[in-house]
Design an enzyme around this catalytic site. Sequence first.
Site, short mmCIF file in Angstrom:
data_model
loop_
_atom_site.label_atom_id
_atom_site.label_comp_id
_atom_site.label_asym_id
_atom_site.label_seq_id
_atom_site.Cartn_x
_atom_site.Cartn_y
_atom_site.Cartn_z
N CYS A 1 0.84 -1.20 0.00
CA CYS A 1 0.00 0.00 0.00
C CYS A 1 0.87 1.25 0.00
CB CYS A 1 -0.89 0.02 1.23
SG CYS A 1 -1.88 -1.47 1.45
N ARG B 1 3.91 0.42 -6.57
CA ARG B 1 3.92 -0.48 -5.43
C ARG B 1 2.84 -1.56 -5.55
NH1 ARG B 1 6.64 1.77 -0.93
NH2 ARG B 1 5.31 0.67 0.55
N TRP C 1 -3.60 -2.29 -1.43
CA TRP C 1 -3.37 -3.61 -2.02
C TRP C 1 -4.09 -4.62 -1.11
CZ3 TRP C 1 -0.86 -8.29 -0.79
CH2 TRP C 1 -0.54 -9.12 -1.88
N ASN D 1 -0.79 0.78 6.17
CA ASN D 1 -0.04 -0.17 5.36
C ASN D 1 0.45 -1.27 6.29
OD1 ASN D 1 1.48 -1.51 3.46
ND2 ASN D 1 3.14 -0.03 3.41
N GLY D 2 0.09 -2.52 5.99
CA GLY D 2 0.52 -3.63 6.83
C GLY D 2 -0.63 -4.57 7.11
N LYS E 1 9.46 -13.93 -14.83
CA LYS E 1 9.13 -12.72 -15.59
C LYS E 1 7.91 -12.98 -16.49
CE LYS E 1 11.78 -9.94 -13.89
NZ LYS E 1 11.43 -10.68 -12.68
N GLU F 1 4.74 -13.22 -14.36
CA GLU F 1 4.40 -11.96 -13.70
C GLU F 1 3.63 -11.02 -14.62
OE1 GLU F 1 7.60 -10.56 -10.37
OE2 GLU F 1 8.35 -10.69 -12.41
N HIS G 1 11.98 -36.83 -14.59
CA HIS G 1 11.43 -37.07 -13.26
C HIS G 1 10.09 -36.37 -13.07
CE1 HIS G 1 15.12 -39.05 -11.86
NE2 HIS G 1 15.74 -38.17 -12.62
#
Length: 611
Positions: free
Chosen positions: A2, A27, A76, A101-102, A489, A492, A508
């Site tokens: 956040c 962020r 977020w 934030n947290g 990458k 994402e 395997h």
Amino acid sequence: MCGIIGAATKEPLADKLIQGLFRQEYRGYDSSGLAVFSEDSNQIDLIKKAGKVSELKAALQDYPLSGDTGIAHTRWATHGLPEEKNAHPHHSNQEVYAVHNGIIENYKEIKTTLLALGYKFTSETDSEVIGHLIHAKLQQGNLDLISAVQEAIKDLKGAFALGVIHKDEPQVVVSARKGSPLVLGKSNDANYIASDQLALSDFVEEYIFLEEGDTSRITPNDIRIWNEEGTEVNRPVVVAKSTEGLVDKGDYRHFMQKEIQEQPVKISELMMGHLTKEGVSANIFGPTAPEVFSKVNHVQIVACGTSYHAGLVAKYWMEGIAGISCSVDVASEFRYRNVVVKEGTLFVTLSQSGETADTLACLRDLGDSGYISSLAICNVPTSSLVRESDLVFLTRAGPEIGVASTKAFTTQLLSLLMLTLVLGREHGLSQAAENSINNSLRDLPRLLEEVMALEPEIIKMAEDFDDKEHALFLGRGIHYPIAMEGALKLKEISYIHAEAYPAGELKHGPLALVDESMPVVAVAPNDDLLEKLHSNLEEVKARGGKLYVFGHTDAYHQGFAEKFIELPEVPELIAPLIYTIPLQMLSYHVAILKGTDIDQPRNLAKSVTVE
């Protein structure tokens, strides 16, 4: 995660709050909001929106706010869906407004108590308890806002950075920090709080970084700070010039594209002053580094995500060049297991932001566990990780705005290779071998530029991935972690499910996935393992798999791969840096074709400040 910004000023500030939120979009977030003191009445105006900050900005145009003190937030989602009702700021009785934030781990217990006191909840978040709790403290005693916040945070368990305002204390913003970063900004007739220095870079040049457990109270003309024990303290003022030019896309379509292209220059700048005619000096890691490094017999690396992949590459270098054993752990796992610390172990943390919650927690949990010293390799000089480590090496990549790390990864690799050289010198690395590696490093920027020129071929390769949902990445030896980074990458930013395996592990299990619809990307430099890798790729070919190979032409007959891109022949030790670049470009151009949000991919955040 956040983003927080708040200000106490003497002029309308809603536009500045919006600007600070835009600076923190990298962020990662799903909603935003702001609360500003009304200039016309004894109240606080609140606007919240799901989606991008641009939605909030548009709402302000319909409902302009003229107040001079307020707080704003990008959320977020952790608890509750990304909806307007869950966006911050949250308020208690339209009196106390808070951004957070947290994560509050004991919010359920606190909520039960507050419900019994008659407080009503309108969101699904853990954060809403904060405003109500502060309000309850105000009701229980003759407290001002800063005192109520200091009392309230004693009841909170978890991680938090808070910004709080109260309708009865105009031109006051209170903040608190535990486990999540907070910075204060100073300027004439205005003071600020933010979760990121970047959010304030357009307004101030003087910063104060709150320490763990600090609380603060700002007004337009005053900053006061208290430590965890409640004692008023002074914290150092850091002067930093604006980063405005560094966080502009310029002519590039995305920040990620810009940051990929910056890598030859950033690698060159990192070597400048660190790689001299005499080689790499231990002193670049800190004044006590020579003494510490002379005692190192083992290296423990702890990191997350892309930084973890850099650590895995370093393990090959440490053991192959320096002759020092090396362990590499994911921080979120390392912090919760019992670790046997070998005598003479150097504890190394890797983080782009220096605020990665799990990595930072590992450092803070060291105590007297027996490590001879801690070294942070980081991109942000003012970060918590840097301030709390014994030794520091800055990667000097500059602000990295794209969520998917690019230049931060390659500068971490170079930093780790230089660390390997210094440690190797203490363990018998010959001068001739060191000189050879140094010469290879000096040629690195030129080789990176050569790889950049392959982009047209990579764009053509990317077209084959447009309709794919899965991909497999293969590598051997030191290039297995590079394959892991390539897969990360792609997943994402293109949302293709991608996994990496050591090529020797195909039989395997992973070979069961291979068919004509599964693209298989191979990292295939001309090294000692090339023959083994080639045999593994033949297994893919025999099952109808489509091969996409980055390597050296001599190893492949015509038509062996669906697409083959020849990279320059490079010294084996620096090959990981060279082979990283085309994988970054491949993922970028696949994402372009997929039409995804490249700089801000869904569900992800740049600076992961919660567990």
